[in-house]
Scaffold this active site. Structure first.
Site, mmCIF file in Angstrom:
data_model
loop_
_atom_site.group_PDB
_atom_site.id
_atom_site.type_symbol
_atom_site.label_atom_id
_atom_site.label_comp_id
_atom_site.label_asym_id
_atom_site.label_seq_id
_atom_site.Cartn_x
_atom_site.Cartn_y
_atom_site.Cartn_z
ATOM 1 N N TYR A 51 0.860 -1.185 0.000
ATOM 2 C CA TYR A 51 0.000 0.000 0.000
ATOM 3 C C TYR A 51 0.895 1.234 0.000
ATOM 4 O O TYR A 51 1.997 1.207 0.541
ATOM 5 C CB TYR A 51 -0.910 0.005 1.231
ATOM 6 C CG TYR A 51 -2.021 -1.031 1.182
ATOM 7 C CD1 TYR A 51 -3.304 -0.687 0.764
ATOM 8 C CD2 TYR A 51 -1.790 -2.350 1.548
ATOM 9 C CE1 TYR A 51 -4.328 -1.634 0.713
ATOM 10 C CE2 TYR A 51 -2.805 -3.304 1.498
ATOM 11 C CZ TYR A 51 -4.066 -2.936 1.081
ATOM 12 O OH TYR A 51 -5.069 -3.873 1.027
ATOM 13 N N GLU A 52 0.409 2.305 -0.621
ATOM 14 C CA GLU A 52 1.296 3.455 -0.833
ATOM 15 C C GLU A 52 1.689 4.162 0.466
ATOM 16 O O GLU A 52 2.567 5.010 0.458
ATOM 17 C CB GLU A 52 0.675 4.441 -1.819
ATOM 18 C CG GLU A 52 -0.553 5.133 -1.306
ATOM 19 C CD GLU A 52 -1.252 5.938 -2.396
ATOM 20 O OE1 GLU A 52 -0.955 5.758 -3.581
ATOM 21 O OE2 GLU A 52 -2.110 6.741 -2.033
ATOM 22 N N SER A 53 1.060 3.803 1.571
ATOM 23 C CA SER A 53 1.458 4.357 2.864
ATOM 24 C C SER A 53 2.854 3.892 3.269
ATOM 25 O O SER A 53 3.360 4.339 4.299
ATOM 26 C CB SER A 53 0.444 3.939 3.934
ATOM 27 O OG SER A 53 0.279 2.533 3.932
ATOM 28 N N GLY A 54 3.448 2.987 2.504
ATOM 29 C CA GLY A 54 4.789 2.523 2.829
ATOM 30 C C GLY A 54 4.803 1.129 3.424
ATOM 31 O O GLY A 54 5.841 0.629 3.828
#
Lengths: 259, 286
Positions: A51-54
């Protein structure tokens, strides 16, 4: 006795089936996240959810409401900063598959998640915008797109090109020198479209059970190209449906329960 | 150099009318308490930067604090639109808003460039998209080694960056963990900074390689328990997804937004009072 299921359930299940076990998968929130988690809990248990949250290698038990819910980082193999996520991992070419939703799509699988109607400065509807989508579309090895099929979404001309598919078709994506090969399937609540190998125009290759080719053509805002032989998507299995419903129920309970 | 202060004093001192302000946090550790205080102190003409402007930016925009927004994804995650942002963009309420729009990779590169004291960030991005037609600050350059066309975006240099973290020690060293977003870069890129924390402790007990902002690169440090609500602070409390859903109703029309803000934010003196005010009717609302 035939199983009862909704067109949304069919869409999510058909999308989940496109996910190869073990592939690093960059997941958008909403429909893509539901399909990715269904895949991980059925035929593709080793799928690496990113997920792009890292959060890399997240293993949520319920669907996250946001792309940075606590359960994603608690269950991840690694949690990295946002600049690192986008530069080393996505731009670095580490991610095989990207999975996106969209508000609008055109015949070359370009997508819009920015504005609808009016002008850019004064739109009729202001959508959230690009987020990570345009670099996911450019840099992942390949891309899957999932959205509901109707004329408002499947349009002749996008109001705004947020993330590139095959641009003007043919070799126009190749000329832009983008690292990834682009969208390989669009999975809707009516069927599955895949790009023509040469022209890159989206072509109807499968309809879901009970859906006619005419119906899909009627819900598409351009003269839809139809493959000479159109498959029928296999019906959901009992297991797929049970896992998806269980996932949705657990998710609804978890999100409603917090005060 | 860090100094430990009250949040209201920190905002009064560090956030000035007309400033470029970044309140960062990527779904986690969002500095809500500090955002409320900016509304209470009625700061004006702010340029607000954020990768993912969410409910706190909706509050700032609807309260008339904002002149311009620089962002890459403006929504209520998993719920839908930011109604106050949309009302400002679509109908100029309460004020017209200038928009500078990017993609996440571009915004991350802009913060990283600011932290590195470089004039611009470089990435393989934006190529072929319509954002380049509407944002003149996205440029392309040719790689001097390979000739590849790459995007260049100007460095973010906020006047003040505001973040929330789990812990600080009494000297003002700040520790955070979990989804750490772009907060470190945003603080290092800024002239001034405010860090609110869940607790101030004698010893951070930070393992090697932990994300620590040393006391000599941060400004104001303020203890505000629960200050990231309704987002979350890993190890302290979970994201209040129900509140994010509730915000959709609260913010949908101007009247319900204004009365909610008057009652729970402007009508309370600090974050502790805000929490009590909310508890008075479970989740606030109309």
């Amino acid at each position: 006795m035939a199983l009862q299921y909704t067109s949304d359930e069919m869409m999510t299940i058909a999308a989940a089936r496109k996910i190869r076990n073990g592939a690093p998968l960059f997941v958008g929130i909403g429909l893509p996240s539901a399909a990715a988690n269904l895949a991980r809990q059925t035929h593709a248990p080793d799928t690496i959810l990113i997920y792009e949250s890292g959060t890399i290698g997240a293993k949520p038990t319920v669907l996250p409401l946001s792309i940075g819910d606590g359960e994603l980082s608690e269950t991840a193999d690694a949690v990295v900063s946002i600049p690192e996520m986008f530069s080393y991992w996505l731009q670095g070419g580490r991610i095989a598959l990207g999975f996106l939703g969209a508000a609008q799509i055109d015949k070359y699988a370009n997508i819009n998640s920015t504005v609808i109607g009016g002008t850019y400065q004064r739109p009729k509807v202001r959508l959230p915008g690009a987020g990570g989508a345009q670099e996911i579309a450019a840099s992942c090895g390949e891309v899957l797109i999932t959205l509901r099929h109707n004329k408002r979404a499947f349009v002749e001309t996008l109001d705004f090109l947020t993330s590139g598919g095959y641009f003007e078709g043919g070799d126009s994506r190749a000329k832009l020198n983008l690292p990834g090969k682009g969208p390989t399937a669009v999975i809707t609540d009516l069927g599955i479209l895949t790009p023509d190998p040469v022209t890159k125009e989206l072509t109807l290759t499968s309809v879901h059970p009970g859906v006619t080719v005419e119906q899909v053509v009627a819900e598409t805002g351009w003269p839809l190209k139809v493959a000479p032989h159109v498959d029928t998507t296999p019906e959901p299995t009992e297991k797929e449906l049970a896992v998806l419903r269980d996932l949705n129920e657990r998710t609804a309970r978890a999100h409603a329960g917090q005060q | 150099m860090a100094h430990i202060t009250q949040l209201s004093d920190a905002i009064r001192d560090a956030v000035r009318d007309g400033d470029i302000v970044a309140l960062e946090g990527f779904t986690h550790l969002i500095p809500y308490a500090a955002g409320h205080e900016i509304v209470r102190q009625a700061k004006r003409d702010l340029t607000v930067i954020r990768m993912t402007p969410d409910v706190i930016y909706d509050m700032l925009i609807g309260s008339g604090c904002v002149k311009k927004i620089v962002f890459s994804w403006g929504g209520n995650p998993g719920v839908g639109s930011l109604h106050r942002l949309r009302d400002a963009v679509e109908k100029d309420w309460p004020l017209p808003i200038e928009v500078e729009e990017h993609a996440h990779a571009g915004m991350a590169a802009m913060y990283a460039a600011g932290a590195a004291n470089l004039p611009f960030g470089l990435l393989r991005g934006y190529i072929g998209t319509d954002l380049t037609k509407h944002n003149g600050r996205i440029k392309f350059i040719d790689c001097p080694f390979t000739g590849e066309k790459l995007a260049a975006v100007p460095a973010h240099r906020p006047d003040v960056t505001v973040i929330h973290a789990q812990k600080a020690d009494r000297k003002g060293n700040v520790l955070m963990w979990g989804v750490v977003g772009v907060q470190k870069e945003a603080v290092l890129a800024a002239k001034r900074s405010i860090v609110t924390v869940e607790e101030i402790v004698d010893d951070l007990q930070a393992p090697p390689n932990a994300v620590v902002l040393p006391y000599w690169v941060v400004g104001h440090v303020c203890e505000v328990k629960g200050g990231a609500f309704p987002s979350y602070a890993q190890g302290y409390y979970a994201r209040n997804n129900a509140f994010y859903k509730k915000w959709d109703d609260i913010s949908k029309d101007r009247e319900s937004f204004t009365s909610w803000m008057d009652k729970h934010i402007k009508g309370t003196k600090d974050f502790a009072e805000f929490k009590l005010s909310l508890a008075g009717q479970t989740l606030g609302g109309k």
